[in-house]
Design a protein around this motif. Structure first.
Motif, PDB file in Angstrom:
ATOM      1  N   ARG A 144       0.828  -1.165   0.159  1.00  0.00           N
ATOM      2  CA  ARG A 144      -0.092   0.061   0.089  1.00  0.00           C
ATOM      3  C   ARG A 144       0.814   1.222  -0.193  1.00  0.00           C
ATOM      4  O   ARG A 144       1.771   1.309   0.854  1.00  0.00           O
ATOM      5  N   ARG A 148      -1.076   6.936  -0.732  1.00  0.00           N
ATOM      6  CA  ARG A 148      -2.380   6.737  -1.508  1.00  0.00           C
ATOM      7  C   ARG A 148      -2.230   7.157  -2.803  1.00  0.00           C
ATOM      8  O   ARG A 148      -3.390   7.270  -3.230  1.00  0.00           O
ATOM      9  N   TYR A 191      -8.865   5.910   8.352  1.00  0.00           N
ATOM     10  CA  TYR A 191      -7.582   6.168   7.892  1.00  0.00           C
ATOM     11  C   TYR A 191      -6.208   6.674   8.981  1.00  0.00           C
ATOM     12  O   TYR A 191      -5.050   6.572   8.800  1.00  0.00           O
ATOM     13  N   VAL A 219     -11.904   6.392  -5.362  1.00  0.00           N
ATOM     14  CA  VAL A 219     -12.132   5.367  -4.264  1.00  0.00           C
ATOM     15  C   VAL A 219     -13.112   4.166  -4.564  1.00  0.00           C
ATOM     16  O   VAL A 219     -14.075   4.544  -5.701  1.00  0.00           O
ATOM     17  N   ASP A 259      -4.272   1.164  -3.391  1.00  0.00           N
ATOM     18  CA  ASP A 259      -5.099   1.479  -2.314  1.00  0.00           C
ATOM     19  C   ASP A 259      -6.013   0.129  -1.375  1.00  0.00           C
ATOM     20  O   ASP A 259      -6.874   0.175  -1.120  1.00  0.00           O
ATOM     21  N   GLY A 260      -5.318  -0.958  -1.528  1.00  0.00           N
ATOM     22  CA  GLY A 260      -5.545  -2.327  -0.737  1.00  0.00           C
ATOM     23  C   GLY A 260      -6.691  -2.838  -1.911  1.00  0.00           C
ATOM     24  O   GLY A 260      -7.191  -3.903  -1.008  1.00  0.00           O
ATOM     25  N   VAL A 261      -7.025  -2.599  -3.111  1.00  0.00           N
ATOM     26  CA  VAL A 261      -7.912  -3.205  -3.832  1.00  0.00           C
ATOM     27  C   VAL A 261      -7.374  -3.605  -5.239  1.00  0.00           C
ATOM     28  O   VAL A 261      -6.683  -2.904  -5.741  1.00  0.00           O
ATOM     29  N   ALA A 277     -10.065  -8.625  -5.450  1.00  0.00           N
ATOM     30  CA  ALA A 277      -9.277  -9.164  -3.791  1.00  0.00           C
ATOM     31  C   ALA A 277      -9.245  -7.808  -3.023  1.00  0.00           C
ATOM     32  O   ALA A 277      -9.044  -6.761  -3.682  1.00  0.00           O
ATOM     33  N   LEU A 278      -9.242  -8.033  -1.800  1.00  0.00           N
ATOM     34  CA  LEU A 278      -8.918  -6.885  -0.867  1.00  0.00           C
ATOM     35  C   LEU A 278      -7.634  -7.469  -0.262  1.00  0.00           C
ATOM     36  O   LEU A 278      -7.344  -8.498   0.432  1.00  0.00           O
ATOM     37  N   LEU A 279      -6.541  -6.519  -0.310  1.00  0.00           N
ATOM     38  CA  LEU A 279      -5.349  -6.714   0.286  1.00  0.00           C
ATOM     39  C   LEU A 279      -5.025  -5.578   1.318  1.00  0.00           C
ATOM     40  O   LEU A 279      -5.704  -4.493   1.396  1.00  0.00           O
ATOM     41  N   THR A 280      -4.183  -5.930   2.439  1.00  0.00           N
ATOM     42  CA  THR A 280      -3.755  -4.946   3.492  1.00  0.00           C
ATOM     43  C   THR A 280      -2.645  -4.248   2.814  1.00  0.00           C
ATOM     44  O   THR A 280      -2.542  -2.895   3.037  1.00  0.00           O
ATOM     45  N   GLN A 282       0.348  -4.622   3.511  1.00  0.00           N
ATOM     46  CA  GLN A 282       1.317  -4.228   4.737  1.00  0.00           C
ATOM     47  C   GLN A 282       2.793  -4.418   4.236  1.00  0.00           C
ATOM     48  O   GLN A 282       3.051  -5.599   3.466  1.00  0.00           O
ATOM     49  N   ASP A 318      -0.982 -12.899   5.245  1.00  0.00           N
ATOM     50  CA  ASP A 318      -1.281 -11.729   4.939  1.00  0.00           C
ATOM     51  C   ASP A 318      -1.155 -11.760   3.303  1.00  0.00           C
ATOM     52  O   ASP A 318      -0.176 -11.996   2.839  1.00  0.00           O
ATOM     53  N   ASP A 319      -2.126 -11.399   2.725  1.00  0.00           N
ATOM     54  CA  ASP A 319      -2.283 -11.229   1.042  1.00  0.00           C
ATOM     55  C   ASP A 319      -1.533 -12.375   0.542  1.00  0.00           C
ATOM     56  O   ASP A 319      -0.700 -12.003  -0.431  1.00  0.00           O
TER      57      ASP A 319
ATOM     58  N   ALA B  63     -15.194 -10.595  -4.585  1.00  0.00           N
ATOM     59  CA  ALA B  63     -13.838 -10.760  -3.785  1.00  0.00           C
ATOM     60  C   ALA B  63     -14.134 -11.718  -2.663  1.00  0.00           C
ATOM     61  O   ALA B  63     -13.262 -12.599  -2.011  1.00  0.00           O
ATOM     62  N   TYR B  70     -10.722 -14.203   4.372  1.00  0.00           N
ATOM     63  CA  TYR B  70     -10.876 -13.224   5.128  1.00  0.00           C
ATOM     64  C   TYR B  70     -11.880 -13.318   6.437  1.00  0.00           C
ATOM     65  O   TYR B  70     -12.494 -14.308   6.215  1.00  0.00           O
ATOM     66  N   GLN B 100     -16.023   1.685   2.459  1.00  0.00           N
ATOM     67  CA  GLN B 100     -15.046   1.939   3.270  1.00  0.00           C
ATOM     68  C   GLN B 100     -15.376   1.213   4.533  1.00  0.00           C
ATOM     69  O   GLN B 100     -14.655   0.672   5.678  1.00  0.00           O
ATOM     70  N   ARG B 103     -14.766  -2.476   4.471  1.00  0.00           N
ATOM     71  CA  ARG B 103     -13.289  -2.679   4.522  1.00  0.00           C
ATOM     72  C   ARG B 103     -12.852  -2.539   6.030  1.00  0.00           C
ATOM     73  O   ARG B 103     -11.725  -3.410   6.502  1.00  0.00           O
ATOM     74  N   PRO B 108      -7.352  -9.673   7.111  1.00  0.00           N
ATOM     75  CA  PRO B 108      -7.060 -10.851   6.462  1.00  0.00           C
ATOM     76  C   PRO B 108      -6.885 -12.065   7.392  1.00  0.00           C
ATOM     77  O   PRO B 108      -6.686 -12.210   8.545  1.00  0.00           O
ATOM     78  N   ARG B 131      -4.908  -6.247  11.831  1.00  0.00           N
ATOM     79  CA  ARG B 131      -5.226  -4.938  10.719  1.00  0.00           C
ATOM     80  C   ARG B 131      -6.434  -5.145   9.754  1.00  0.00           C
ATOM     81  O   ARG B 131      -6.716  -6.219   9.398  1.00  0.00           O
ATOM     82  N   THR B 132      -6.985  -4.069   9.491  1.00  0.00           N
ATOM     83  CA  THR B 132      -8.378  -4.445   8.729  1.00  0.00           C
ATOM     84  C   THR B 132      -7.636  -3.875   7.182  1.00  0.00           C
ATOM     85  O   THR B 132      -6.767  -3.115   7.094  1.00  0.00           O
ATOM     86  N   MET B 133      -8.590  -4.140   6.581  1.00  0.00           N
ATOM     87  CA  MET B 133      -8.830  -3.878   4.897  1.00  0.00           C
ATOM     88  C   MET B 133      -8.760  -2.528   4.591  1.00  0.00           C
ATOM     89  O   MET B 133      -8.647  -2.013   3.740  1.00  0.00           O
ATOM     90  N   ALA B 134      -9.120  -1.586   5.771  1.00  0.00           N
ATOM     91  CA  ALA B 134      -9.306  -0.047   5.645  1.00  0.00           C
ATOM     92  C   ALA B 134      -7.960   0.390   6.246  1.00  0.00           C
ATOM     93  O   ALA B 134      -7.756   1.523   6.614  1.00  0.00           O
ATOM     94  N   ASP B 135      -6.994  -0.512   6.595  1.00  0.00           N
ATOM     95  CA  ASP B 135      -5.535   0.126   7.025  1.00  0.00           C
ATOM     96  C   ASP B 135      -5.742   0.688   8.539  1.00  0.00           C
ATOM     97  O   ASP B 135      -5.163   1.547   8.800  1.00  0.00           O
TER      98      ASP B 135
END
Lengths: 340, 188
Positions: A144, A148, A191, A219, A259-261, A277-280, A282, A318-319, B63, B70, B100, B103, B108, B131-135
């Motif tokens: 990430r 952003r 955030y 977004v 941004d994590g997507v 997919a959603l990713l952190t 990190q 993770d991811d 997803a 998840y 948002q 997320r 994960p 940790r969330t997917m919204a950071d």
């Protein structure tokens, strides 16, 4: 500044104790072999809610499938006929993804022969044959972006007016938009940085504490919605090949990380077709501290027998990767690819 | 005869539980996931209709049906009904906010209730963080016998009801939102 860490020596050392760890990837080998990862049908758009089934079934089932046994391939009707260009996605990745993603390269002195020996050991074990295909790959990650990828100025068609991006001639909206923030905009507080965020018409705007407009990003659910054209001014990261295989992505779309997507974009129309997919995103770097926020054991079910927490090692997912962590120092000891 | 009836009832009950995506426990005590995906399990659960509608409207269904895994912390419908203030978070006009918010409720990996409890006990007073997917970071602690989770600036909400182990993750019902909605205009 992040330090580059050689993964291979750690992985090799751990091989005997934990067969199945992927070796650090030598550069430039085996790309042709990699292309088999594009066998799966693309996710497409629609209601096939179980499309990830093959990827999620674990190593044994995956190996059975590759052995040529007849198993009907699941794909979306609209995607059929576009799979003839198998490998296109992987080639695109070769050109862009690996060039732009962070890499962990083979350490000096790790020869091809030694690679082969590691691979053979996996074959003899009988469980890790599927990892052979990855021996030629570099390990790559999607991260990430700290900023952003904020864009300066205002989105196309809008003009900056008193710190707001508005259609020309709509100055009267300024006061209402600025001082009557909708109650639902609290979601951007997640955030948790020093900036102030406000949403409007598909874009998230960043403000300084003094109220100056600093930039904007499209977004998820806004300008980055299914059916929307990818905003031409918005940068993105190509999805590396490993992520494509792990998440079962196909060839029909360009996959873009932002941004994590992970978004699937039609290469012709540039329209977003799927949220894949959603990713952190990190930063997991071998030799560094585990990122904050991974206290709970979270390894996927099918890998729990192999990667179980113990007094001298933790495993965290993770991811698409599992990481081995020292419980005392929280230092990351190795990165493990779950699919190969 | 009565024994046969009881056995039949147990079988029907077991099928019903599996259909809802709840976990089964095997001989070793390990939880066994259902075959259905997170998206499918949610779809079958009438208690999360609003959550499912938000996932659909934001395009996250694919997803949550794919590889994952998840863990989704699932607020009840009545909590989500208040998430948008006077507005409806399932409305297309609020897709970005809904995405948002979702997320911020997804982490994960596969977190079973037992995994969370073990981490909380190991972490002590500071709580266990994820940790969330919204950071953002969620913090798990105990409140008496209950496990509770707190999001950034959010209230502590309980992990409630039965977890559901799907093929690609876990649904952990929670008693409220992990982000605190604004209470007044301009306070967002």
């Amino acid at each position: 500044m992040r330090r580059s860490i050689w993964l291979a020596s750690v992985a090799v050392a751990l091989m005997a104790a934990a067969p199945g760890l992927v070796q650090a990837q030598p550069e430039g080998k085996g790309r042709d072999r990699d292309r088999g990862g594009a066998e799966r049908g693309p996710p497409g758009k629609g209601a096939d809610r179980d499309r990830g089934e093959r990827s999620a079934r674990g190593p044994d089932r995956e190996r059975e499938d590759r052995g040529g046994r007849a198993e009907p391939r699941r794909e979306r009707p609209e995607a059929r006929g576009r799979d003839n260009d198998a490998g296109k996605w992987a080639e695109r990745r070769d050109r862009e993804g690996e060039r732009r993603a962070r890499e962990a390269l083979r350490p000096p002195g790790k020869t091809a022969d030694r690679d082969r020996g590691d691979r053979d050991r996996g074959d003899r074990d009988g469980r890790d044959r599927r990892y052979d295909r990855d021996d030629g790959r570099r390990l790559v990650w999607l991260r990430r972006e700290p900023d952003r990828r904020m864009i300066d100025g205002c989105p196309p068609g809008l003009a900056k007016q008193n710190q707001w991006c508005l259609p020309p001639g709509q100055l009267r909206q300024i006061a209402r938009t600025r001082y009557e923030r909708p109650r639902y905009d609290y979601v951007w507080r997640s955030y948790r940085d020093e900036w102030d965020y406000r949403y409007g018409d598909g874009y998230l705007y960043r403000y300084s504490p003094q109220g100056s407009l600093l930039g904007y990003i499209p977004v998820l659910g806004g300008a980055l919605s299914i059916g929307s054209a990818w905003p031409g001014q918005y940068d993105w990261q190509p999805v590396p090949e490993y992520y494509g295989r792990y998440y079962g992505l196909g060839d029909s779309y360009d996959y873009r990380f932002s941004d994590g997507v992970v978004y699937g974009v039609d290469p012709q129309t540039q329209a977003i077709q799927t949220i894949a997919a959603l990713l952190t995103g990190q930063d997991w770097t071998v030799g560094q501290q585990m990122p904050t926020g991974y206290d709970v054991y979270n390894v996927p079910y099918q890998y729990r027998d192999r990667y179980r927490d113990g007094p001298d090692r933790w495993y965290r997912y993770d991811d698409g990767y599992v990481y081995q962590v020292d419980p005392n120092t929280r230092l990351i000891q190795t990165a493990i690819q779950l699919l190969a | 005869m009565s024994r046969m009836l009881i056995r039949g009832a147990l079988i029907v009950g077991a099928i019903a539980v599996a259909a809802c995506g709840r976990s089964d426990i095997d001989d070793s005590g390990s939880a066994q996931p259902a075959e259905a995906s997170l998206a499918s399990v949610l779809e079958r659960n009438p208690g999360h209709a609003r959550l499912e509608a938000m996932i659909e409207s934001t395009g996250l269904t694919e997803a949550l049906a794919a590889t994952g895994p998840y863990t989704l912390f699932a607020p009840p419908d009545d909590a989500l009904a208040t998430a948008g203030g006077d507005a409806d978070m399932t409305d297309d006009a609020l897709k970005a906010q809904a995405a948002q918010l979702l997320r911020a409720h997804i982490v994960p990996g596969a977190l079973t209730r037992a995994d969370i409890a073990a981490a909380v006990d190991r972490a002590g007073g500071e709580g266990a963080k994820m940790r969330t997917m919204a950071d953002a970071v969620l913090t798990f602690t105990r409140d008496g016998e209950r496990l509770v989770v707190r999001g950034p600036d959010g209230p502590a909400v309980a992990l409630s009801g039965d977890e559901a182990l799907a093929r690609n993750g876990v649904i952990q019902p929670v008693s409220g939102l992990l982000l605190a909605p604004s209470t007044a205009p301009g306070a967002g």
